[in-house]
Design a protein around this motif. Sequence first.
Motif, PDB file in Angstrom:
ATOM      1  N   ILE A   1      -1.172  -0.792  -4.222  1.00  0.00           N
ATOM      2  CA  ILE A   1      -0.445  -0.510  -5.462  1.00  0.00           C
ATOM      3  C   ILE A   1       0.323  -1.748  -5.886  1.00  0.00           C
ATOM      4  CG2 ILE A   1      -0.210   1.999  -5.332  1.00  0.00           C
ATOM      5  CD1 ILE A   1       2.335   1.657  -3.761  1.00  0.00           C
TER       6      ILE A   1
ATOM      7  N   GLN B   1       5.245   4.689  -2.537  1.00  0.00           N
ATOM      8  CA  GLN B   1       4.149   5.624  -2.748  1.00  0.00           C
ATOM      9  C   GLN B   1       3.523   5.366  -4.112  1.00  0.00           C
ATOM     10  OE1 GLN B   1       5.741   9.558  -2.246  1.00  0.00           O
ATOM     11  NE2 GLN B   1       6.496   9.139  -0.174  1.00  0.00           N
ATOM     12  N   CYS B   2       2.293   5.814  -4.271  1.00  0.00           N
ATOM     13  CA  CYS B   2       1.613   5.680  -5.551  1.00  0.00           C
ATOM     14  C   CYS B   2       1.991   6.862  -6.446  1.00  0.00           C
ATOM     15  CB  CYS B   2       0.100   5.624  -5.350  1.00  0.00           C
ATOM     16  SG  CYS B   2      -0.627   7.167  -4.748  1.00  0.00           S
TER      17      CYS B   2
ATOM     18  N   ARG C   1       0.839  -1.202   0.000  1.00  0.00           N
ATOM     19  CA  ARG C   1       0.000   0.000   0.000  1.00  0.00           C
ATOM     20  C   ARG C   1       0.873   1.251   0.000  1.00  0.00           C
ATOM     21  NH1 ARG C   1      -5.408  -0.376   1.189  1.00  0.00           N
ATOM     22  NH2 ARG C   1      -6.175  -2.492   1.594  1.00  0.00           N
ATOM     23  N   CYS C   2       0.335   2.323  -0.565  1.00  0.00           N
ATOM     24  CA  CYS C   2       1.018   3.617  -0.553  1.00  0.00           C
ATOM     25  C   CYS C   2       1.161   4.107   0.880  1.00  0.00           C
ATOM     26  CB  CYS C   2       0.231   4.614  -1.400  1.00  0.00           C
ATOM     27  SG  CYS C   2       0.870   6.308  -1.339  1.00  0.00           S
TER      28      CYS C   2
ATOM     29  N   CYS D   1       0.375  10.361  -5.505  1.00  0.00           N
ATOM     30  CA  CYS D   1       0.939  11.063  -4.353  1.00  0.00           C
ATOM     31  C   CYS D   1       2.296  11.669  -4.691  1.00  0.00           C
ATOM     32  CB  CYS D   1       1.066  10.108  -3.167  1.00  0.00           C
ATOM     33  SG  CYS D   1      -0.517   9.649  -2.408  1.00  0.00           S
TER      34      CYS D   1
ATOM     35  N   MET E   1       4.398   1.182  -8.064  1.00  0.00           N
ATOM     36  CA  MET E   1       5.190   1.496  -6.878  1.00  0.00           C
ATOM     37  C   MET E   1       6.263   2.528  -7.189  1.00  0.00           C
ATOM     38  SD  MET E   1       5.813  -2.297  -5.334  1.00  0.00           S
ATOM     39  CE  MET E   1       4.437  -3.366  -4.915  1.00  0.00           C
TER      40      MET E   1
ATOM     41  N   ARG F   1       1.456   7.055   1.856  1.00  0.00           N
ATOM     42  CA  ARG F   1       0.781   8.339   2.063  1.00  0.00           C
ATOM     43  C   ARG F   1      -0.738   8.182   2.119  1.00  0.00           C
ATOM     44  NH1 ARG F   1       3.654  13.212  -1.352  1.00  0.00           N
ATOM     45  NH2 ARG F   1       5.736  13.044  -0.445  1.00  0.00           N
TER      46      ARG F   1
END
Length: 300
Positions: free
Chosen positions: A42, A55-56, A34-35, A59, A47, A37
């Motif tokens: 993801i 992070q995605c 997961r991201c 973001c 990634m 933020r």
Amino acid sequence: MDQVPGSPQEPQDARGDDGLPGCYRHPDRPTGIRCTRCDRPICPECMVSASVGFQCPDCVRGGSGTGHAPRASVPRTIAGGTIAANPRLITMILMGINIAVFIAMTLDDGRLLGDLVMLGRTPPGYLPEGVAEGQWYRLVTAMFLHQQFAHIAFNMLSLWWLGPPLEAALGRLRFIALYLLAGLGGSALSYLLAAPSQPSLGASGAIFGLLGATAVLLRRLNYDMKPVLILLGLNLAFTFLWPHIAWQAHVGGLIVGAAVAFGMVHAPRDRRTLVQAATCAVALLAIAAVVWVRTLQLVG
């Protein structure tokens, strides 16, 4: 390109067979990452490596989320490569080269095969000559040669299946380095262990390198390893049980591909490029050493 949901907090209800949520940009791809933020799931293609976790792309581009993490100007893959709009481009180019060479070989009645196939050494007075006589280029050209339609069809299907996810996760430059080094590793081990006059050809060494790299990447992402391990086991069994297969090329490609991928995805972020370049350099030096030792054996 898949449609991106508009809100960072939009829920993702897609679930894979193993119960994992689907990537918010690619719902058909289950993921356990997961991201850091926005907490959206993801996949490897989405990634972007951060100082802590991943992070995605949204973001990273928009600087959304809490905290004071600096905005990255260029999104990066898990291995630090630039995220490409088309994560299949290099894979398609490699496939195109293999298919073009196969067509050329079919049209020239085998003369191209004699000039490019991997041969260690041939008896004096015979043509073509081999790697021991100084034709080192055969270690590279053999990676793009196929004689039978079934041979190239199987290898190209494998490349199409394994290539794009690795290309997306590593980035184009790192993916090219992985593919070529794995193929060279297969040629080198075949040169070392096979009979000097035994020809070796095909993209199988590079393909096994991609298979080993896939296993390393899945382990890095804490994904379920069973499918790739089963596939690897079946391919190795087929390699050793089926006659007229250069198992040396398969094993050499697998070892080099896994080792290079390990260095790429486990490199520390603050020295990532240096460690990755050193990993590739060490792999290339090891391949050169194997070729040098075998050449001394054959001409000494």
